[in-house]
Every structure is written in C-alpha cells, then in structure tokens.
Design a protein around this motif. Structure first.
Motif, PDB file in Angstrom:
ATOM      1  N   LYS A 180      42.595  55.309  56.598  1.00 14.21           N
ATOM      2  CA  LYS A 180      43.322  55.087  57.984  1.00 14.21           C
ATOM      3  C   LYS A 180      42.820  55.070  59.016  1.00 14.21           C
ATOM      4  CE  LYS A 180      46.772  58.419  56.019  1.00 14.21           C
ATOM      5  NZ  LYS A 180      48.303  58.977  56.053  1.00 14.21           N
ATOM      6  N   LEU A 181      41.533  55.020  59.637  1.00 13.95           N
ATOM      7  CA  LEU A 181      40.776  55.305  60.284  1.00 13.95           C
ATOM      8  C   LEU A 181      39.866  53.706  60.548  1.00 13.95           C
ATOM      9  CD1 LEU A 181      39.512  58.932  60.941  1.00 13.95           C
ATOM     10  CD2 LEU A 181      41.835  57.954  61.938  1.00 13.95           C
ATOM     11  N   ASP A 182      40.150  53.301  59.808  1.00 13.06           N
ATOM     12  CA  ASP A 182      38.618  52.038  59.589  1.00 13.06           C
ATOM     13  C   ASP A 182      37.107  51.947  59.310  1.00 13.06           C
ATOM     14  OD1 ASP A 182      41.220  50.639  59.103  1.00 13.06           O
ATOM     15  OD2 ASP A 182      41.273  50.674  60.813  1.00 13.06           O
ATOM     16  N   ILE A 183      37.334  53.728  58.684  1.00 13.29           N
ATOM     17  CA  ILE A 183      35.898  53.770  59.238  1.00 13.29           C
ATOM     18  C   ILE A 183      35.166  53.067  58.122  1.00 13.29           C
ATOM     19  CG2 ILE A 183      33.831  55.545  58.616  1.00 13.29           C
ATOM     20  CD1 ILE A 183      35.811  57.579  58.726  1.00 13.29           C
ATOM     21  N   LYS A 184      33.936  52.624  57.650  1.00 12.86           N
ATOM     22  CA  LYS A 184      33.388  51.576  56.983  1.00 12.86           C
ATOM     23  C   LYS A 184      32.417  52.274  55.999  1.00 12.86           C
ATOM     24  CE  LYS A 184      30.324  47.460  57.355  1.00 12.86           C
ATOM     25  NZ  LYS A 184      29.263  46.498  57.495  1.00 12.86           N
ATOM     26  N   TYR A 185      31.801  53.176  55.887  1.00 11.64           N
ATOM     27  CA  TYR A 185      31.254  53.756  54.602  1.00 11.64           C
ATOM     28  C   TYR A 185      32.011  55.308  54.853  1.00 11.64           C
ATOM     29  CZ  TYR A 185      27.697  51.611  57.088  1.00 11.64           C
ATOM     30  OH  TYR A 185      26.625  50.054  57.146  1.00 11.64           O
ATOM     31  N   ALA A 186      32.288  55.359  53.003  1.00 17.67           N
ATOM     32  CA  ALA A 186      32.668  56.049  52.364  1.00 17.67           C
ATOM     33  C   ALA A 186      31.930  57.573  52.858  1.00 17.67           C
ATOM     34  CB  ALA A 186      32.866  55.919  51.511  1.00 17.67           C
ATOM     35  N   THR A 187      30.590  57.628  53.006  1.00 17.02           N
ATOM     36  CA  THR A 187      30.090  58.396  53.122  1.00 17.02           C
ATOM     37  C   THR A 187      30.060  59.540  54.861  1.00 17.02           C
ATOM     38  OG1 THR A 187      27.949  57.636  52.150  1.00 17.02           O
ATOM     39  CG2 THR A 187      27.402  59.528  53.509  1.00 17.02           C
ATOM     40  N   GLU A 188      30.555  58.404  55.466  1.00 17.70           N
ATOM     41  CA  GLU A 188      31.109  58.958  56.769  1.00 17.70           C
ATOM     42  C   GLU A 188      31.736  60.051  56.623  1.00 17.70           C
ATOM     43  OE1 GLU A 188      31.241  60.087  60.624  1.00 17.70           O
ATOM     44  OE2 GLU A 188      29.652  59.075  59.333  1.00 17.70           O
ATOM     45  N   ILE A 189      32.947  59.297  55.524  1.00 16.38           N
ATOM     46  CA  ILE A 189      34.107  60.139  55.443  1.00 16.38           C
ATOM     47  C   ILE A 189      34.516  61.400  55.600  1.00 16.38           C
ATOM     48  CG2 ILE A 189      37.043  59.474  54.391  1.00 16.38           C
ATOM     49  CD1 ILE A 189      36.015  57.011  54.875  1.00 16.38           C
ATOM     50  N   ALA A 190      33.433  61.172  54.047  1.00 13.67           N
ATOM     51  CA  ALA A 190      32.769  62.207  53.109  1.00 13.67           C
ATOM     52  C   ALA A 190      32.377  63.643  54.276  1.00 13.67           C
ATOM     53  CB  ALA A 190      32.018  62.446  51.973  1.00 13.67           C
TER      54      ALA A 190
END
Length: 365
Positions: free
Chosen positions: A116-126
């Motif tokens: 939903k936030l268009d964050i490129k990296y899954a690690t950053e989301i985690a």
C-alpha cells in the motif's frame, strides 16, 4: 515468477509470556511460565526466554518446569487479552498490505510484493512493522523475508528473539544446505530418524537424494522434501483461506500410562486451548477427534460427530473424555496427545439460525 514475490513472516517472541511481562512490570526480565499450576498436573503453554534458558519449553508438564526453575513465575493464560493484542498487531499488518494470512494469534504471512505504501524493499517493510509493533504494542517480534512462505518462516525463526533475517534467491541454497534436517517443514522425530539412517543430516544431504528415492520412502511428502531442499514453494499467501479444522497437541515431557490421572488433566488443557482457538477464528465444530501417539510411534484416532456444533471448553472436554474412556487399555506408554475439532461453521451463521428459530417460536406462541 516465484522469485519476484516478496513475502514476510512475522512471529511474535514468546507471545503470551511477553504480554504478561509487559502488563506486570515485576515480571520483566524474570522467568515467566504461562500455563497450568505446577502443584497440579498442568502443562506449559509457553514461557519467556529467561525460563527457556533453564530448558523449559511449551508442552512440558508444569511440575517438571517447576523442578528446573522453582523460582519461576507461573501465570494462568489470559486468552481474551492475547486475542485483543493480536488484533492490534494485525491492524498494523493491514497498513502495508491486505494480503495477510494469519496462522495463529502470534504469527502471520504477508505478501508485500505490491504494498500500500509503494515501498520498494520488503526488508524495509519488515523493519517498519517491527518498529510499529514495539512502539504501539510494546512487544518484540521476529521477521523473516524471502520470496516464498517456506523460506520466510525459516528466516523468522533464525535469529529469535527480535530478529530480522533475509533469504534471497542468491543465498538461499547456502542457507538450506547448512540447515539441520530436523528444521525442514514436515520432518518430525520419526522422519528425522529415517533420514539420519540414510546419512541425511542437513539440507545438502537431503538435496543429494533424488526424487524417486524420496517418493519411494516418504510417498507424497518426498516431493515436498525435494522441493524444499531447493527452496521451492509455490504456495500463495491466502488471506481468506478456509479453515477445515482447529486443533492442538502436545508431546509429553515423559511417557504416561493410559490410566494415569495426569493424562485426563492434560487432555483438559488441550481442550481449553482448542476452545480458545475456535473462539479466535469465530468458528464452531461438529466433529471432535482425539489422537494418541504411543512411545513406539504407533498412533490411534477416535472421532465422533455431534448434532449441534460446539466451541466452548466444557462441551469439547466432555466429548473428548467420552472418546478417551472408550479407548481400549494398552500396555503402551503415551508420548503425545491431541484434540481436533472439524466440520466447522461460522459462529455468525449459527447465531443467525438461532435467531430465526426463536422468531418462529415467538410466532407460534
């Protein structure tokens, strides 16, 4: 392609015990055991990491846990609180994606490939999810990031507590090759023994077995082992997966005879856990099954179907006791007990039916 997916597995650290430590500052940093009374025949539901350092673990009889750490704090579970906290955590997940597949109160898969936030990296989301949970809920969690569910779950367990591990397509084979074989999904004690007799001690050894060998020995599971040894798992994150059953089981700390009173007490606690899981899922069930595994690894199951669906502890326990009392007495020692409720329906559907019947009765009267 599977390797383009971005999957996160979040697993709360010693969830029940951590909630108790959060809510009672006197328990912070202390060995906390959530479960039965050590003076009775209860079992450990979970325990804090401080307690685990004494060799205490879930499913252990509480009296053994007490012997290992007599100054531990024993706390009865507060499932209504854990459910509320779990709902808070899930709301955090939904800020980032709607593709959330809960596995229990304390863990879930998230597909953040398109978030939903268009964050490129899954690690950053985690990282953000872990920070949000800590800030808003006051608990630590461990996260695993990879391109499929199998690897994401392995990763979340790798550096607990409060860990974050990433398994990429480039490093996955090194990770798997060095993984002890008992860490692979589906490898229990019996399967582990079979594999070790074949000289399979880690993922590398497992990968050297060809598909025909694995399928000849393990049938359908052989194909799964073959895939997992290569980091292959095509299962999608399923936010609306339909549950077919709800259950719980425990491996006993020491084997018991079928006629020992402790067996009945342990069954009661398992029924209570199943009841809380049904409540969490808003489900009722019409089929109840008891499973007993003996020390020689043979097992039996007994089931019964009910006219009306149930979910509360007393109803489940009564029917489990009836099943248990009709099991033939054996000289074999019991090593595992399990209870499952299946043939599920939604509670709201049952409530709707009751409302309709009440309405009809009111008309008749």
């Amino acid at each position: 392609m599977e390797e383009n997916r971005k999957i996160i597995h979040i697993d709360m650290d010693a969830f029940y015990a951590s909630v108790e430590q959060r809510d009672n500052k006197e328990l912070k940093g202390k060995p906390v055991i959530v479960g039965g009374n050590p003076q009775s025949r209860g079992v450990v539901a979970t325990c804090s990491y401080e307690a685990r350092s004494y060799g205490i673990h879930s499913a252990m009889p509480a009296k053994i846990a007490y012997k290992r750490c007599p100054y531990a704090y024993f706390v009865r579970p507060r499932f209504h609180v854990y459910k509320q906290v779990s709902a808070q955590i899930r709301e955090i997940f939904y800020r980032y994606t709607d593709l959330v597949e809960p596995l229990s109160l304390d863990e879930a898969y998230l597909d953040v490939t398109n978030n939903k936030l268009d964050i490129k990296y899954a690690t950053e989301i985690a990282k953000r999810i872990k920070e949000d949970i800590l800030k808003e809920v006051g608990l630590t969690s461990s996260a695993g990031v990879s391109y499929n569910k199998f690897l994401a779950k392995l990763a979340s367990d790798y550096k607990k507590p409060n860990g974050l591990t990433v398994i990429t397509p480039e490093n996955k084979q090194d990770f798997l090759d060095n993984l002890p074989v008992n860490k692979f999904f589906g490898v229990g004690k019996v399967t582990e023994k079979t594999l070790r007799n074949l000289g399979v001690n880690n993922g590398y050894d497992l990968r050297k077995l060809d598909l025909n060998q694995l399928e000849n020995i393990f049938k359908n599971r052989g194909y799964i082992f073959y895939q997992f040894a290569r980091g292959i798992d095509h299962r999608p994150v399923e936010p609306h997966r339909e549950r077919k059953s709800v259950g719980a089981e425990t491996t006993l700390g020491s084997n018991l005879s079928i006629d020992e009173e402790e067996v009945v007490d342990i069954l009661s606690e398992i029924c209570e856990e199943v009841s809380h899981r049904l409540d969490y899922c808003d489900k009722l069930g019409k089929t109840i099954t008891i499973k007993i595994k003996y020390s020689d690894f043979t097992q039996i199951t007994r089931s019964l179907s009910l006219e009306h669906p149930v979910s509360n502890h007393e109803d489940i326990r009564t029917n489990v006791y009836n099943l248990f009392n009709n099991i033939e007495v054996s000289d074999k020692q019991i090593r595992l007990l399990g209870v499952t409720v299946s043939n599920l329906i939604d509670k709201k559907d049952e409530c709707t039916n009751i409302t309709i019947f009440e309405y009809i009765d009111s008309i008749k009267n």
